[in-house]
Scaffold this motif. Structure first.
Motif, PDB file in Angstrom:
ATOM      1  N   GLY A 155       5.084 -13.389  -4.295  1.00 20.72           N
ATOM      2  CA  GLY A 155       3.732 -12.849  -4.253  1.00 20.72           C
ATOM      3  C   GLY A 155       3.536 -11.025  -5.057  1.00 20.72           C
ATOM      4  N   TYR A 156       2.905  -9.807  -4.166  1.00 26.29           N
ATOM      5  CA  TYR A 156       2.563  -9.196  -5.073  1.00 26.29           C
ATOM      6  C   TYR A 156       1.927  -7.938  -4.189  1.00 26.29           C
ATOM      7  CZ  TYR A 156       0.701  -5.915  -7.549  1.00 26.29           C
ATOM      8  OH  TYR A 156      -0.032  -4.405  -8.753  1.00 26.29           O
ATOM      9  N   ILE A 157       3.011  -7.076  -4.472  1.00 26.46           N
ATOM     10  CA  ILE A 157       2.179  -5.472  -3.628  1.00 26.46           C
ATOM     11  C   ILE A 157       2.548  -4.481  -4.405  1.00 26.46           C
ATOM     12  CG2 ILE A 157       4.058  -3.764  -2.283  1.00 26.46           C
ATOM     13  CD1 ILE A 157       5.622  -5.481  -0.803  1.00 26.46           C
ATOM     14  N   GLY A 158       1.277  -3.849  -4.383  1.00 31.69           N
ATOM     15  CA  GLY A 158       0.104  -2.680  -4.743  1.00 31.69           C
ATOM     16  C   GLY A 158      -0.008  -2.092  -4.553  1.00 31.69           C
ATOM     17  N   TRP A 159      -0.930  -1.092  -5.784  1.00 30.26           N
ATOM     18  CA  TRP A 159      -2.095  -0.243  -4.736  1.00 30.26           C
ATOM     19  C   TRP A 159      -3.314  -0.086  -4.529  1.00 30.26           C
ATOM     20  CZ3 TRP A 159       0.048   1.386  -9.562  1.00 30.26           C
ATOM     21  CH2 TRP A 159       1.388   2.555  -9.778  1.00 30.26           C
ATOM     22  N   PRO A 160      -4.203  -0.208  -3.910  1.00 25.46           N
ATOM     23  CA  PRO A 160      -5.226   0.181  -2.921  1.00 25.46           C
ATOM     24  C   PRO A 160      -6.641   0.474  -3.886  1.00 25.46           C
ATOM     25  CG  PRO A 160      -4.850   1.163  -1.498  1.00 25.46           C
ATOM     26  CD  PRO A 160      -3.445   1.053  -2.503  1.00 25.46           C
ATOM     27  N   ALA A 176      -1.175 -11.349  -1.473  1.00 23.63           N
ATOM     28  CA  ALA A 176      -0.981 -10.180  -1.890  1.00 23.63           C
ATOM     29  C   ALA A 176      -1.400  -8.845  -0.859  1.00 23.63           C
ATOM     30  CB  ALA A 176      -2.260  -9.866  -3.286  1.00 23.63           C
ATOM     31  N   VAL A 177      -0.435  -7.480  -1.387  1.00 24.97           N
ATOM     32  CA  VAL A 177      -1.334  -6.412   0.121  1.00 24.97           C
ATOM     33  C   VAL A 177      -1.270  -5.298  -1.065  1.00 24.97           C
ATOM     34  CG1 VAL A 177       0.207  -5.886   1.951  1.00 24.97           C
ATOM     35  CG2 VAL A 177       0.368  -8.074   1.681  1.00 24.97           C
ATOM     36  N   ALA A 178      -1.666  -4.689  -0.203  1.00 20.30           N
ATOM     37  CA  ALA A 178      -1.826  -3.459  -1.072  1.00 20.30           C
ATOM     38  C   ALA A 178      -1.454  -2.258   0.169  1.00 20.30           C
ATOM     39  CB  ALA A 178      -4.164  -2.788  -1.494  1.00 20.30           C
ATOM     40  N   MET A 218       6.034  -5.002   3.054  1.00 17.66           N
ATOM     41  CA  MET A 218       6.712  -6.335   3.234  1.00 17.66           C
ATOM     42  C   MET A 218       6.554  -7.192   3.829  1.00 17.66           C
ATOM     43  SD  MET A 218       8.105  -8.217   0.815  1.00 17.66           S
ATOM     44  CE  MET A 218       8.217  -9.433   1.296  1.00 17.66           C
ATOM     45  N   ARG A 219       6.534  -6.587   5.514  1.00 18.50           N
ATOM     46  CA  ARG A 219       6.509  -7.466   6.868  1.00 18.50           C
ATOM     47  C   ARG A 219       4.790  -7.791   6.536  1.00 18.50           C
ATOM     48  NH1 ARG A 219      10.250  -3.366   8.038  1.00 18.50           N
ATOM     49  NH2 ARG A 219       8.730  -1.604   7.985  1.00 18.50           N
ATOM     50  N   ARG A 220       4.160  -7.583   6.134  1.00 23.22           N
ATOM     51  CA  ARG A 220       3.157  -7.309   6.856  1.00 23.22           C
ATOM     52  C   ARG A 220       2.898  -9.206   5.145  1.00 23.22           C
ATOM     53  NH1 ARG A 220      -1.021  -4.353   4.344  1.00 23.22           N
ATOM     54  NH2 ARG A 220       0.122  -2.534   3.602  1.00 23.22           N
ATOM     55  N   LEU A 221       3.139  -8.251   4.072  1.00 21.28           N
ATOM     56  CA  LEU A 221       3.138  -9.950   3.571  1.00 21.28           C
ATOM     57  C   LEU A 221       3.964 -11.628   3.679  1.00 21.28           C
ATOM     58  CD1 LEU A 221       2.991 -11.096   0.673  1.00 21.28           C
ATOM     59  CD2 LEU A 221       4.687 -10.233  -0.574  1.00 21.28           C
ATOM     60  N   GLU A 222       5.571 -10.998   4.485  1.00 18.47           N
ATOM     61  CA  GLU A 222       5.667 -12.422   5.251  1.00 18.47           C
ATOM     62  C   GLU A 222       5.029 -13.015   6.095  1.00 18.47           C
ATOM     63  OE1 GLU A 222      10.227 -12.335   4.116  1.00 18.47           O
ATOM     64  OE2 GLU A 222       9.393 -10.347   5.686  1.00 18.47           O
ATOM     65  N   ALA A 223       4.092 -12.019   6.744  1.00 19.48           N
ATOM     66  CA  ALA A 223       3.403 -12.946   8.050  1.00 19.48           C
ATOM     67  C   ALA A 223       2.536 -13.456   7.515  1.00 19.48           C
ATOM     68  CB  ALA A 223       3.081 -11.200   8.777  1.00 19.48           C
ATOM     69  N   ALA A 224       1.440 -12.933   5.999  1.00 13.34           N
ATOM     70  CA  ALA A 224       0.358 -13.719   6.348  1.00 13.34           C
ATOM     71  C   ALA A 224       0.646 -14.869   5.133  1.00 13.34           C
ATOM     72  CB  ALA A 224      -0.475 -12.269   5.242  1.00 13.34           C
ATOM     73  N   ALA A 257       2.023 -19.434   6.757  1.00 18.96           N
ATOM     74  CA  ALA A 257       0.943 -20.541   7.246  1.00 18.96           C
ATOM     75  C   ALA A 257       1.797 -21.329   5.695  1.00 18.96           C
ATOM     76  CB  ALA A 257       0.106 -20.067   7.032  1.00 18.96           C
ATOM     77  N   LEU A 258       2.272 -20.596   4.233  1.00 20.85           N
ATOM     78  CA  LEU A 258       1.903 -20.932   3.103  1.00 20.85           C
ATOM     79  C   LEU A 258       3.747 -21.912   3.113  1.00 20.85           C
ATOM     80  CD1 LEU A 258       0.648 -18.739   1.648  1.00 20.85           C
ATOM     81  CD2 LEU A 258      -0.483 -20.789   2.240  1.00 20.85           C
ATOM     82  N   GLY A 259       4.530 -21.644   4.072  1.00 21.22           N
ATOM     83  CA  GLY A 259       6.037 -21.715   4.296  1.00 21.22           C
ATOM     84  C   GLY A 259       6.810 -20.328   4.142  1.00 21.22           C
ATOM     85  N   GLY A 260       6.018 -19.027   3.985  1.00 17.77           N
ATOM     86  CA  GLY A 260       6.634 -18.074   3.287  1.00 17.77           C
ATOM     87  C   GLY A 260       6.817 -17.299   1.780  1.00 17.77           C
ATOM     88  N   VAL A 261       7.125 -16.459   1.615  1.00 17.94           N
ATOM     89  CA  VAL A 261       7.624 -15.439  -0.030  1.00 17.94           C
ATOM     90  C   VAL A 261       8.760 -16.275  -0.625  1.00 17.94           C
ATOM     91  CG1 VAL A 261       7.310 -13.650  -0.914  1.00 17.94           C
ATOM     92  CG2 VAL A 261       5.905 -13.707   0.909  1.00 17.94           C
TER      93      VAL A 261
END
Length: 354
Positions: free
Chosen positions: A193-198, A230-232, A244-250, A253-257
């Motif tokens: 996954g990726y956590i970045g800025w808007p 990807a979460v901004a 990170m919590r939003r990324l795991e929730a999204a 369905a893929l089997g997690g991060v």
């Protein structure tokens, strides 16, 4: 002071470009005699008075560089990269008998007012700008007023690599995230996954592109799956934990991060806190926090950045693109490659293998 004629006024009166006016002022031999006479006549007619500061900088006579001291950040992490750059710049400038003057400003408009105050009083010969962004008004003001400057960061939103009005040094964020993502994939992770800025964020978009292109090439995941990974968010530890919590929730369905690459160490620390270190996380900037806690991070070579800034300010360019015949073959930018520092993170209380 706003009624004083500028380089742009002279250029319009003479029917030439701003660069031609700059060449007449700094390297008149480069300009055809008839053009030079037309520009000189416009200068005399308008009463334009060019700053002597840029010439003092190039000859290194009483040279002073102005740079804004960034505000203290709430988490004390994200601002450390600029603190380290400032230290490197000051140390290397001192070795070249140059002085660094610090000033504060709450926003770009106030920074511009500081530019005018320092240049009008001949207190500063050139400026170094940090934290560039789309539509940055600071660079346009400096160009219009004939000031020498170099930016740490590309002039986002224009032809970054070749714009003739901007001198810049930057660290290749695309390469840094490409290295971070490739490393995580090499450990067996697939859903990185990726956590970045808007967006739009010149620096942030560049780093996200490094992650995205690497994932498209090597992960085997489709566009829809990558969109979920990807979460901004805004920068900061608490924002990183929430992202990170939003990324795991999204990604459920893929089997997690499997692992996460982040645009900053602040976001990486937040991701580690949210997952209690269950998955590998890579940050960006290799701050003292990354070293002390022990997670991997991309390091910006700030000594190289500072050296590039001073080279563009005091070398052939003198803080201005093509300011002399010898500058023609020297690109007005330096793009520096970062390096990935790999660490094995262990949550607090974990026991190292025997």
């Amino acid at each position: 002071m706003g009624l004083l004629p500028t380089v742009l006024d002279v250029a319009e009166a003479a029917g030439v470009s701003r660069q031609t006016v700059s060449n007449v002022l700094n390297s008149p031999s480069m300009v055809r005699p008839e053009t030079r006479e037309r520009v000189e006549a416009a200068i005399a007619r308008l009463g334009y008075r060019p700053h002597a500061s840029a010439r003092r900088l190039r000859t290194q006579k009483s040279s002073t560089i102005g740079i804004r001291l960034d505000p203290i950040t709430t988490d004390g992490i994200s601002g450390s990269i600029l603190d380290r750059f400032l230290h490197a710049l000051t140390e290397q400038a001192d070795a070249k008998n140059l002085r660094v003057t610090l000033f504060t400003a709450a926003d770009p408009e106030e920074e511009i007012r500081q530019f005018q105050r320092l240049s009008d009083g001949a207190d500063v010969d050139a400026f170094v700008l940090t934290s560039t962004f789309h539509g940055d008004p600071r660079t346009e003001w400096l160009i219009e007023h004939g000031q020498s400057f170099v930016t740490f960061g590309r002039p986002w939103g224009i032809d970054d690599m070749n714009d003739p009005q901007h001198l810049w040094v930057d660290v290749d964020g695309w390469y840094g995230l490409q290295q971070a993502t490739s490393y995580l994939l090499s450990t067996g992770a697939r859903r990185v996954g990726y956590i970045g800025w808007p967006s739009p964020s010149g620096t942030g978009d560049d780093r996200r592109r490094g992650w995205l292109e690497t994932m498209k090439e090597s992960s085997g995941l489709g566009d829809d799956d990558l969109e979920r990974l990807a979460v901004a968010t805004e920068d900061g530890v608490a924002f990183g934990a929430d992202a990170m919590r939003r990324l795991e929730a999204a990604a459920h369905a893929l089997g997690g991060v499997d692992a996460v690459a982040c645009a900053s160490d602040s976001l990486a620390l937040g991701a580690l806190m949210a997952t209690a270190g269950r998955i590998p996380v890579v940050g960006y900037d290799n701050t003292p926090v990354a070293a002390s806690i022990g997670f991997s991070s991309v390091e910006q070579p700030l000594d190289e950045v500072a050296a590039g800034v001073l080279e563009l300010l005091t070398g052939a360019h003198g803080g201005r693109v093509n300011s002399g015949p010898e500058a023609v073959d020297d690109p007005g930018h330096r793009l520096v490659k970062p390096r990935l520092v790999v660490r094995e993170y262990r949550p607090l209380g974990a026991v190292a293998p025997a």
